[in-house]
Every structure is written in structure tokens, then in C-alpha cells.
Design a protein around this motif. Structure first.
Motif, short mmCIF file in Angstrom:
data_model
loop_
_atom_site.label_atom_id
_atom_site.label_comp_id
_atom_site.label_asym_id
_atom_site.label_seq_id
_atom_site.Cartn_x
_atom_site.Cartn_y
_atom_site.Cartn_z
N VAL A 168 0.84 -1.20 0.00
CA VAL A 168 0.00 0.00 0.00
C VAL A 168 0.87 1.25 0.00
N VAL A 169 1.89 1.25 0.87
CA VAL A 169 2.72 2.45 0.98
C VAL A 169 3.55 2.63 -0.29
N ASN A 170 3.90 1.54 -0.94
CA ASN A 170 4.64 1.66 -2.20
C ASN A 170 3.81 2.41 -3.23
N ALA A 171 2.52 2.12 -3.29
CA ALA A 171 1.64 2.82 -4.22
C ALA A 171 1.56 4.30 -3.86
N LEU A 172 1.46 4.59 -2.56
CA LEU A 172 1.40 5.99 -2.12
C LEU A 172 2.71 6.72 -2.46
N TRP B 221 7.14 -9.92 9.53
CA TRP B 221 6.82 -8.59 10.06
C TRP B 221 8.02 -7.67 10.16
N PRO B 222 9.18 -8.16 10.62
CA PRO B 222 10.33 -7.24 10.63
C PRO B 222 10.61 -6.66 9.25
N ARG B 223 10.53 -7.52 8.25
CA ARG B 223 10.84 -7.03 6.90
C ARG B 223 9.75 -6.10 6.39
N GLN B 224 8.49 -6.49 6.59
CA GLN B 224 7.39 -5.65 6.15
C GLN B 224 7.44 -4.28 6.81
N LEU B 225 7.64 -4.30 8.12
CA LEU B 225 7.60 -3.02 8.84
C LEU B 225 8.77 -2.14 8.45
N LEU C 11 7.27 4.92 3.82
CA LEU C 11 6.49 6.02 4.41
C LEU C 11 7.35 7.27 4.54
N ALA C 12 8.58 7.07 4.97
CA ALA C 12 9.48 8.22 5.12
C ALA C 12 9.72 8.86 3.76
N LEU C 13 9.93 8.01 2.75
CA LEU C 13 10.15 8.52 1.39
C LEU C 13 8.94 9.32 0.91
N THR C 14 7.75 8.75 1.17
CA THR C 14 6.52 9.43 0.77
C THR C 14 6.39 10.77 1.48
N ALA C 15 6.64 10.76 2.78
CA ALA C 15 6.51 12.00 3.54
C ALA C 15 7.48 13.05 3.04
N LEU C 16 8.71 12.61 2.73
CA LEU C 16 9.70 13.56 2.22
C LEU C 16 9.25 14.15 0.89
N ALA C 17 8.74 13.27 0.02
CA ALA C 17 8.31 13.76 -1.30
C ALA C 17 7.15 14.74 -1.15
N VAL C 18 6.23 14.44 -0.24
CA VAL C 18 5.09 15.35 -0.04
C VAL C 18 5.56 16.68 0.52
N ALA C 19 6.43 16.62 1.53
CA ALA C 19 6.94 17.87 2.12
C ALA C 19 7.68 18.68 1.07
N ALA C 20 8.51 17.99 0.27
CA ALA C 20 9.25 18.70 -0.77
C ALA C 20 8.29 19.32 -1.78
N SER C 21 7.19 18.61 -2.09
CA SER C 21 6.22 19.14 -3.05
C SER C 21 5.64 20.46 -2.55
N PHE C 22 5.29 20.49 -1.28
CA PHE C 22 4.71 21.73 -0.75
C PHE C 22 5.75 22.85 -0.71
#
Lengths: 343, 304
Positions: free
Chosen positions: A192-196, A290-294, A301-312
Motif C-alpha cells: 500500500v505504501v509503495n503505491a502511495l 513482520w520485521p521485513r514488512q515493517l 512512508l518516510a520517502l513518501t513524507a519527504l516527497a510530499v513535504a518537498a512538493s509543498f
């Protein structure tokens, strides 16, 4: 202070404005998004429906033949079924199709965000049209990201949940090897997060490049590379392979005892000789899952958050931003207060 | 009178290019004026309008729109960019609906629909099927439908046929007069500006070269023909004509003998300034910005 109630007439001197608002949404952005990206929403719904539908079909009618072969001959029967006839339409092959689609979907979402969602609006100037209505660029981008993100999260989560259910019920019918391992470790929250992440990278590329073609190329390539890293298909990841999956595989005698599979292959007489009347086989939950998934989920998630922050941040070059007042604020400009209240 | 727009040392550079699109541009546009924004190509007109609309960030300097930073009063400001972007996949009706959705507190649906109907546009027609002029009409309807207090129009009428232009200009000006809307409109069609506008901002070299009421500006200048001494007056442009000269001057006192004096038309005034990029700038007092931190401008609220 501002009369924002829906039915009160606007400020005096203005003609009454009969406005039809259908959907709740700040500044009608939800309506605008749905109207402008109707087709994309249909395509996405179609993708989710086809994925989930295929999985349910595999879980139900499509697995009966393999199940029969498995019940008779055990794992050898499932293998035989997978190798028989047209390879591409076997249960074993079809089971992995939605997994490939989730990988393609992440890249497609990046392309969508870099193209029709944001890139095209910047290139053709229609973004300016929206920003000069009563909508600030930041709210526009927030809507552009939030609504697709919601659809992507809901759709991909649905696919992932159905996928895991089908896997839990039918994984004994799959041929052992890299396939089940790849599946078992890559489908989960990280999918899911990969798609985001694809969506966010697409938005960032569009805002950075502002032209559709380069933005689409950049975003697609970046998201593909992220997916490749997840799939361990980069050379430097050679030592980082998915671990072996623990499997419970037994034959069942007529007395109901679970014994070692005698290895009869497709030989009925051998099975009778060993008094085998059935088989049981399933993959056990791996302690590595779970260790690998998490970890993957966290990184993505961190990558997504960075991209979103950079976008703004990049978006600020369009807007006037928060202009620091060079002198004491003049007698409360009312535009600001009502704007802030709405935000 | 309160200022609809006030710029102080506004500068905008694109990239690291040496020349600035706007350099140290200062002016004040009083509320309620219908102002023409004139200047040669590349003078910074579009940049100025885009900054005022909150679409671009100035490199330095300050611009206030309706008393706040640009973009703080988006609901009250309409902007029509030169390329008039619209969503090609939407119908005319859906485009107007977009205006209603995105301007929930101000949208005047009947008024916007009227403007579109006057052009006998089919509401069900897709924007991509419209001609350039028809698109302009829809874009104008979108700009006017939000009942703005300030309209920023970048070459609004460029691709309209003369009849439609006349009619839409009439709509625009009638609306502006009725509601006290401030209009800042760039254009190259001087004759049209002379009819419609009562205020002028001439941009050149990234700054304001002429600013003020059109009558005040033409009144401050004289077109003189003859021979003699023009010392003491500011000569904007002078050309030999017959045995003497024809000059456009800014009078500073009485003229000497031997001059035929005329008040210049707006076109003559503009052409003289455009041909003489070195001529000194003139801003009438109401158009000059309140400099520094002095409390010179009193900021009465624009009628809410």
C-alpha cells in the motif's frame, strides 16, 4: 465574522448567488477533483475490481481442479497441474498476476500524478485557473494528493487483504520456489505504501519539472527503481534474498495419521501401498515477515513524507508565500482572517 | 482613497538572468479605478499582474493587494491570464459549475450564465470545441462570476472579434462602474483603453514610467509645435517638423512665445513615452506609493 452560512445572502450590494453544492468539501475542491479525474477514478476502480475478482475466482472455481489433483497426489499433483496444458492460465501462474499488477500500479500512479493529475495542470496553466478562484495553491495540492491517496489506500488495501486471504486458503496449490517466497514477503502494508510513494514521487516530479513528458519519465523511473529495490532485483542486493519459507507438508493415511510424503509422484499404486488417502500442506508464518514488512513500510512512508513535504516546499515558488510584513500589520485585512478561519 | 494595489520596490528576476522583468517598481493603484496597464512587449506587465494575483513570488520588494499580501484575498480578486487556460474536457456548463464550487461564498451563477449566453454558446459544448474568442468569453464569465473587488486582466480582449470585444468591454466596464470594482487591464489596443479606462500605468524597463488618471496625465503634457526655447520644461520627445520642432513636453510653468500648443491624445502621449525610453517618470500623487513606513496611506476598508 464572515457570513459563511449556506443560505444567508452574501454581503450587501452583491446579487444573491444561487449556488448548488452537492458534496461537502473545502472550496468545492472535492467536486472539482471528482469531475476532472472521473476517468482515472473509473480506471482505478476497474483495476481494483479486476484484481479482487481474479483472486476470488482463483480462490473459488479456478482452484477446484488443482485441489482435486492435490488431494489425490499431493504436491506432485499440484506440480503436474501447473505444468500441464497452457502454462499461462494455470492456477499457479494466475495467482501471481495481481502481484505484478500492484507493481505496475505503483509506477502507473506515479505517471498519473506527474501527468494528468498535476503535471498537465501546471503545463497547460489550468492550475492558475484554480488558484485564482478562492483556492490557494497549498489547498489545491492538498486536495490533489489527499483524494487520490485515499482511493489508492482503500483500493490497494482491499487487494492486499483479499490476496492474503486467498494465499492463506490456497498456498498449498502453488509450486514451491521463489514465487511463494516473493509473494509472502512483499504483499502487505508495504504494498500500500509503495503505491502511495509512487503518487508522491509523481507529484514532486511534476512540481519540479513542470512539463508533462519529463516529469512522467522521471517519476516513472524513480518509482520503478523503488519497486526494484523492494523486489531485490538490484545487483547490490544479491545477499539480501528473501529467506526460505517454513512449510508444513504431510501425507495422511487412512487412519488419519500425518506421515512423511512417501514421494510417490503420480503413482496411484504406490499411494495405495503406503495407505495414503490425503495430503496436507501449508506455509507457516515466517518470523521474518513482520520485521521485513515493517522496515519496508517505514522506509517507504518516510520517502513518501519527504516527497510530499518537498512538493509543498516547491509549490511555494508559485504563491506569494507568507510574506514577512516589513511594517506593522495594517488594520486587520479581513481577507486574511476569513481565509485563515476557513483553513 | 484606499489602495487596491500598492507596490514598493517590487523586483522580479526569472532565473539568474541579468535583466529583471520588474526592477524596483513602485506605484499605487487607488481603489475604484479602471486602469490600463500599457508597455512594450516584455516590459513586465504580465509579471506584475501574476504577482498581484498571487501566482508568482517577487524576488524582492513588496506588493499589497486590497490591504493584504497577494493571495490572501483570492476570493475577492479575479485574474485572467493571457493564455486563458480552461479545462478542455469540461463543458461550458461544467466550467461555470467549477466557478460556483471554487468560489462558494461569492459566486453569482445567473450573472456568469448571462455572459455566456450573450455569446450564444451552447452550455453543453466542450471547451475544447470552442474558438479562441468563445473561450475568452467563458474565461471572462468565470472571472466576473465571482464578483471580484479587483480584476486583473492580462490582454483580455486580444482574440475577440470587434463586436464581441465592444460588447464584453461594455459588460466589464458597466459592471465595474456599478460595483466600484477596481480593474487593472493590460492591452495594446490604445483606442479601446482610452474609451474604457480612467487611469493609466505605463510600464517600461521594469518600472512605472507614467501613472495617474488619464486626464491628469494628458493635462500635464503639451504637444507643442514651433521654434524656440523649451528649457525649463521636460521634453519627452522632440522631432523636427518643417522649420521647427514638434515636441511632447511636460510643462513646468509658462511656455515662451512662438509655440502652438495642443493637449496630446492618450495615443500620442503613450507613443511619445514608448519612443523615448529615457524620459523621466511621472506618477501623480494618488499613484505614488506611500514610501517607507510613514502612515501616509490611510487604509479604509474596501467596502466589504
Amino acid at each position: 465574522m464572515s457570513a459563511t452560512a449556506t443560505t444567508t445572502p452574501p454581503a450587501p450590494g452583491k446579487a444573491p448567488a444561487p449556488v448548488r453544492r452537492t458534496l461537502p468539501g473545502p472550496d468545492g475542491l472535492v467536486w472539482t477533483m471528482l469531475r476532472l479525474h472521473r476517468k482515472a477514478l473509473w480506471v482505478w476502480t476497474g483495476y481494483v475490481a479486476v484484481s479482487a475478482g481474479l483472486l476470488l475466482w482463483l480462490w473459488g472455481p479456478r482452484s477446484s481442479a488443482v485441489q482435486k489433483a492435490f488431494d489425490t497426489f499431493g504436491y506432485a499433483g499440484a506440480q503436474d497441474n501447473a505444468w500441464r496444458g497452457s502454462f499461462t492460465f494455470t492456477f499457479n501462474y494466475l495467482f501471481y498476476a495481481p502481484l505484478s499488477w500492484t507493481r505496475i500500479a505503483a509506477v502507473a500512479l506515479a505517471v498519473f500524478a506527474a501527468g494528468p493529475l498535476i503535471g498537465r495542470e501546471l503545463e497547460s496553466g489550468t492550475a492558475k485557473l484554480v488558484w485564482t478562484q478562492s483556492v490557494s495553491p497549498a489547498r489545491w495540492l492538498a486536495a490533489k494528493l489527499a483524494l487520490p491517496a485515499l482511493c489508492v489506500t482503500v483500493g490497494t488495501t482491499l487487494v492486499v487483504v483479499v490476496y492474503r486471504l486467498v494465499w492463506d486458503g490456497r498456498n498449498h496449490l502453488l509450486i514451491a520456489g521463489i514465487g511463494p517466497r516473493d509473494f509472502a514477503f512483499s504483499v502487505g502494508p508495504a504494498t500500500v505504501v509503495n503505491a502511495l510513494a509512487g503518487l508522491a514521487l509523481g507529484a514532486l516530479a511534476a512540481l519540479l519539472v513542470r512539463r508533462v513528458l519529463p516529469a512522467v519519465t522521471l517519476a516513472g523511473a524513480a518509482t520503478f527503481l523503488v519497486g526494484a529495490a523492494r523486489g531485490n532485483s538490484w545487483p547490490f542486493q544479491g545477499s539480501y534474498q528473501q529467506p526460505e519459507l517454513p512449510v508444513h507438508s504431510r501425507a495422511i493415511t487412512s487412519a488419519g495419521a500425518e506421515v512423511r510424503d512417501p514421494g510417490c509422484e503420480l503413482n496411484r499404486r504406490c499411494l495405495e501401498h503406503h495407505d495414503i488417502t490425503g495430503f496436507t500442506r501449508h506455509y507457516l508464518p515466517s518470523p521474518d515477515y513482520w520485521p521485513r514488512q515493517l522496515a519496508e513500510t517505514g522506509i517507504l512512508l518516510a520517502l513518501t513524507a519527504l516527497a510530499v513535504a518537498a512538493s509543498f516546499l516547491v509549490l511555494r515558488r508559485y504563491g506569494p508565500g507568507r510574506v514577512r510584513p516589513t511594517r506593522p500589520a495594517p488594520s486587520a485585512p479581513e481577507g486574511r482572517t476569513s481565509k485563515e478561519a476557513a483553513a | 482613497m484606499s489602495a487596491a494595489i500598492e507596490a514598493i520596490s517590487l523586483t522580479k528576476r526569472y532565473g539568474r538572468r541579468a535583466t529583471a522583468a520588474l526592477g524596483d517598481c513602485s506605484f499605487r493603484l487607488p481603489a475604484g479605478r479602471i486602469s490600463a496597464l500599457v508597455g512594450p512587449n516584455g516590459a513586465g506587465k504580465s509579471t506584475l499582474l501574476a504577482i498581484a494575483a498571487g501566482l508568482r513570488r517577487p524576488t524582492s520588494g513588496r506588493l499589497t493587494v486590497l490591504g493584504g499580501a497577494p493571495g490572501e484575498a483570492r476570493a475577492k480578486v479575479a485574474y485572467l491570464s493571457q493564455d486563458k487556460p480552461l479545462y478542455p474536457q469540461l463543458t461550458v456548463a461544467a466550467t461555470l459549475r467549477l466557478g460556483a464550487e471554487l468560489n462558494p461564498d461569492r459566486w453569482d451563477a445567473a450573472y456568469a450564465a448571462d455572459i455566456v449566453e450573450q455569446g450564444s454558446l451552447d452550455p453543453k459544448a466542450k471547451i475544447r470545441s470552442l474558438s479562441g474568442g468563445q473561450r475568452t468569453r467563458v474565461a471572462l464569465a468565470l472571472a466576473l462570476g465571482k464578483r471580484p473587488e479587483l480584476m486583473l486582466l492580462d490582454e483580455p480582449m486580444a482574440d475577440l472579434d470587434p463586436l464581441a470585444r465592444h460588447e464584453l468591454m461594455g459588460t466589464l466596464m458597466g459592471d465595474a462602474a456599478e460595483h466600484g470594482t477596481t480593474v487593472l487591464m493590460s492591452s495594446h489596443i490604445v483606442s479601446e483603453l482610452a474609451d474604457a479606462c480612467d487611469h493609466l500605468l505605463l510600464v517600461g524597463g521594469g518600472r512605472i514610467r507614467l501613472g495617474g488618471g488619464i486626464d491628469d496625465l494628458t493635462g500635464a503634457h503639451s504637444l507643442v509645435t514651433g521654434r524656440g526655447d523649451l528649457a525649463g520644461h521636460t521634453v519627452v520627445e522632440s522631432r523636427p517638423s518643417g522649420r521647427g520642432v514638434t515636441a511632447l513636453i511636460r510643462r513646468e510653468g509658462r511656455l515662451g512665445e512662438g509655440w502652438q500648443v495642443q493637449e496630446p491624445s492618450l495615443e500620442e502621449l503613450l507613443l511619445a513615452y514608448l519612443r523615448s525610453p529615457g524620459a523621466p517618470a511621472l506618477l501623480t500623487p494618488s499613484t505614488a506609493p506611500a514610501t517607507g513606513s510613514g502612515p501616509a496611506t490611510h487604509r479604509a476598508e474596501v467596502s466589504a
